[in-house]
Design a protein around this motif. Structure first.
Motif, PDB file in Angstrom:
ATOM      1  N   ALA B  55       0.861  -1.187   0.000  1.00  0.00           N
ATOM      2  CA  ALA B  55       0.000   0.000   0.000  1.00  0.00           C
ATOM      3  C   ALA B  55       0.900   1.240   0.000  1.00  0.00           C
ATOM      4  CB  ALA B  55      -0.904   0.013   1.233  1.00  0.00           C
ATOM      5  N   VAL B  95      -3.394   4.760  -1.068  1.00  0.00           N
ATOM      6  CA  VAL B  95      -4.028   3.792  -1.955  1.00  0.00           C
ATOM      7  C   VAL B  95      -3.590   2.376  -1.578  1.00  0.00           C
ATOM      8  CG1 VAL B  95      -2.204   4.112  -3.720  1.00  0.00           C
ATOM      9  CG2 VAL B  95      -4.440   3.205  -4.408  1.00  0.00           C
ATOM     10  N   ASN B  97      -4.367  -1.450  -3.159  1.00  0.00           N
ATOM     11  CA  ASN B  97      -4.989  -2.413  -4.080  1.00  0.00           C
ATOM     12  C   ASN B  97      -6.185  -1.807  -4.832  1.00  0.00           C
ATOM     13  OD1 ASN B  97      -5.204  -4.892  -5.297  1.00  0.00           O
ATOM     14  ND2 ASN B  97      -6.441  -5.787  -3.645  1.00  0.00           N
ATOM     15  N   GLY B  98      -6.013  -0.582  -5.315  1.00  0.00           N
ATOM     16  CA  GLY B  98      -7.075   0.072  -6.085  1.00  0.00           C
ATOM     17  C   GLY B  98      -8.067   0.855  -5.239  1.00  0.00           C
ATOM     18  N   TYR B  99      -7.990   0.731  -3.932  1.00  0.00           N
ATOM     19  CA  TYR B  99      -8.923   1.425  -3.050  1.00  0.00           C
ATOM     20  C   TYR B  99      -8.286   2.666  -2.434  1.00  0.00           C
ATOM     21  CZ  TYR B  99     -11.906  -2.660  -3.332  1.00  0.00           C
ATOM     22  OH  TYR B  99     -12.711  -3.661  -3.798  1.00  0.00           O
TER      23      TYR B  99
END
Lengths: 208, 208
Positions: B55, B95, B97-99
């Motif tokens: 992350a 961020v 994993n795309g979140y």
């Protein structure tokens, strides 16, 4: 269309190093976006996007190394010695419609070439890391004299950055035109860069 | 398991207001996570997550209102008068994993109730806005004396925050236990809160 300038925004916005020298910053803002720095244009746009529930994006505060603080009685703490520090990240990040958005903003007075020395290794590294995590990463480039704005995806930036090892010192305007999404300054928001972000998201989906 | 403390991290991390009073911060860190503040534990964890491509999350710099800067010849700029400003956002974002991930960190020396005055309206507002945009929003709560850590989702925080209008002044530990994901301090990372973030993401998908 009414242009709604919230009161006191100068005191709400983090002063940039450059704006410290600008005694007429408030005056400039009152007369609209003409003469606004790219940072001011983006900050205005971010306020608009937040107020309209479109995106929550902020400029990060300038990192400061604090050395000495006075705590006067009956008064708030005063920082008496501090230094500007090198940031580890880009200047802007936030969330748009479920996507993490991360970018840097750069302006040039040149009319053609955009010097690569405007970027720093830590910014490139940070954009790479965020992109790897699925973030939408880019740079907003402003040609001040040409009044032109480009959203250049991080992948394009990386290509030009790496070309330095072959001796490249700058990016040509024609390459920026080719590799970016051009956006136009406007009112509400001042700089509608989220439209370009949406395009980046859609083109990313097409690739998959 | 080797504990890898990168060199010079004290000088790489933004000092918090509280750490300004802490002359033995460096000494404390050398002896591991015992006695680390929650902020230090999260910063350490974030370094681990970045180094392992898990992350990209940072604490934002403390916002400072700069009033006076000296530019000595042949030396770097010195800030001679500046003030701490109220932040508009929470302290941490990034961020995973795309979140988009956004959170605040709070610690208490209490052994049961967690006082709501630890939160500020702007933090609640910011968490609400980020959640609306699809961000993963929460608070990390540390009970210093109990050595217990909780990741409380923003929705739970909002419920307790709103209960103030009915006279509530704090959250009971049993309600924190019920409404949060408990995490344990560890090595590498010091505080593995991303595991809880992953659980929040999965439970959010189940709801949909």
């Amino acid at each position: 269309m009414k242009i709604n300038y919230p009161d006191g925004r100068i005191f709400n916005s983090q002063p940039s190093k450059s704006s410290l020298h600008t005694t007429n910053a408030k005056k400039k803002l009152i007369f609209g976006d003409r003469g606004m720095t790219l940072e001011e244009e983006i900050n205005e746009s971010n306020k608009y996007y937040r107020a309209h529930d479109i995106a929550v994006i902020y400029k990060k505060p300038t990192p400061i190394q604090i050395v000495k603080v006075d705590y006067p009685k009956r008064s708030k703490a005063v920082i008496r010695e501090a230094y500007f520090r090198q940031a580890s990240t880009t200047d802007y990040n936030g969330v748009y419609n479920g996507y993490y958005v991360d970018f840097e903003a750069k302006e040039t007075k040149n009319k053609n070439t955009f010097p690569l020395k405007n970027f720093h290794q830590h910014q490139i590294d940070h954009l790479k890391m965020c992109q790897k995590q699925g973030g939408i990463c880019f740079v907003i480039i402003k040609y001040v004299e040409l009044k032109r704005y480009f959203v250049m995806p991080a992948d394009e930036i990386f290509i030009h950055w790496d070309a330095q090892f072959d001796g490249a010192k700058s990016i040509q305007l024609k390459d920026i035109e080719k590799g970016s999404i051009e956006i136009k300054a406007d009112y509400n928001p001042t700089l509608p860069y989220i439209n370009a972000v949406q395009q980046l998201i859609e083109s990313g989906k097409e690739k998959k």
